[in-house]
Design an enzyme around this catalytic site. Sequence first.
Site, PDB file in Angstrom:
ATOM      1  CB  SER A 127      -0.912   0.030   1.233  1.00 18.75           C
ATOM      2  OG  SER A 127      -1.678   1.223   1.243  1.00 18.75           O
ATOM      3  CE  LYS A 181      -2.889  -2.305  -0.592  1.00 22.08           C
ATOM      4  NZ  LYS A 181      -3.769  -2.292  -1.735  1.00 22.08           N
ATOM      5  CG  HIS A 184      -4.813  -0.317   3.832  1.00 20.97           C
ATOM      6  ND1 HIS A 184      -5.038   0.162   2.552  1.00 20.97           N
ATOM      7  CD2 HIS A 184      -3.970   0.572   4.414  1.00 20.97           C
ATOM      8  CE1 HIS A 184      -4.372   1.295   2.378  1.00 20.97           C
ATOM      9  NE2 HIS A 184      -3.714   1.558   3.496  1.00 20.97           N
ATOM     10  CG  ASN A 185      -7.077  -1.166  -0.511  1.00 19.59           C
ATOM     11  OD1 ASN A 185      -6.087  -0.930   0.177  1.00 19.59           O
ATOM     12  ND2 ASN A 185      -6.997  -1.386  -1.798  1.00 19.59           N
ATOM     13  CD  GLU A 188      -7.156   3.712  -0.117  1.00 19.41           C
ATOM     14  OE1 GLU A 188      -7.447   3.938  -1.305  1.00 19.41           O
ATOM     15  OE2 GLU A 188      -6.209   2.977   0.225  1.00 19.41           O
TER      16      GLU A 188
END
Length: 466
Positions: A127, A181, A184-185, A188
Amino acid sequence: MSHSEIGLIGLGTMGSALALNIAEKGFDIVVFNRTTSITHAFAKSAGVLADRISPTDSLADFVAAIKVPRIVILMVPAGDPVDEQIAALAELIGPDDLIIDAGNGNFHDTNRRMRSIMSPFLGIGVSGGEEGARNGPAIMGGGPNAHWERAAHILTAISAKFGDIACADWMGEEGAGHFVKAAHNGIEYADMQLIAESYGLMRDGLGMDAAQIADVFLEWNKGPLKSYLVEISGKVASVVDEATNAPLLDVIVDAAGQKGTGRWTAIEAQHLAAPIPVIEAAVVARNLSARRDERAEMEKLFGTGPKAINPDDLPLAVMEQAMICGKILCYDQGFRMIRAASDQFDWNLQSPAIARVWREGCIIRSAMLDDMASAFTEDPQRSLMAAPFFSAQIAKTHDALRKVVATAAMHGIAVPAHAAALAYFDAMRTARGTANMIQGQRDFFGLHGFARLDDGTTGNHGPWAN
């Protein structure tokens, strides 16, 4: 003679940036791209790093140029291209050669590959966008720990640093790295949506221009909301379009793109029965943003949307506090989902390590993540809502969140992420909810049974069962 310690396939934006990062950190690297002209153009543009980069014209030459046992990073589009590239490599590499998928892979695909590929395999989340790939991303590794250790000296060297601590770590077995990940996105998406809603309140409710809004974001970036996303939001809002001399934001089409990782997060949350309403609201908002023509028709049908807000009714300080509260609640949901996945897949995901990796390099990096790492270090199983530092923050800011949601609703301004955060907070702090009505309904039409509060028995039915 094979001399390079590592190879990389796929010289798109991220692959090229990552290859330069690897070379800059002192590692000789072999590169290959299906289009040969791209490979050589990349090597020529490498400048002082060119001596550490070996371009190759065929996959066989690529494999032959890497030291045995080899480490090969794939930076190709997720899905079938990864499988196709692995199949092509399988005919050339040895049984001890390590393949690393560093793209935005779906963790289910990574799980499948772990079980089917004969060679050692890792799936890592990377990232930080192009800037992160070039100068230091956050890296989340998944697969056997022994395979991670083989490449860790390179992956930690190229990663972002929080002080002198590498923002790269092994997350767990199989697709754990790609799952983290994706989470995380998803966070985000929610972070960006909360910011966009605050922008909308300032623009449509308070009548502020882009330059004024830029100043607000840049000021907020000096306090608890200090983060990469708030910082760049201020920078984006401050830019003037050269072609029109208008604020750049005013000429950007209001339809947000997405590559699917936020959607994956929402889908997996449903499978895990892990509530992430702020993230889901952000995904829905992106989908709605694409319906520009339909939204324009609905505006004609029902009248113009936003109504002006008296600045005294919604001070900027209240909006800042609301964003602080919404952000904490969003992260609470994200980390709860990660723990649910850890239990479901037996990955032993460590919340402190994840928060530490996210402190630098990645898109959601923020000052708040250091406090989250500390909170999880004190008690890895405790939710952020219950951690003393964050519970105190929520106690101070939830009234502001309520004020923002109520004011926005009364003035026709959509704030789905803020509203979802507030609903989550209210639901989580209500000991006696309303699901008893749902259980009564389910028993009435389906005889599903219910548990009693007074004696704890289960499988009970109402008189309609007779």
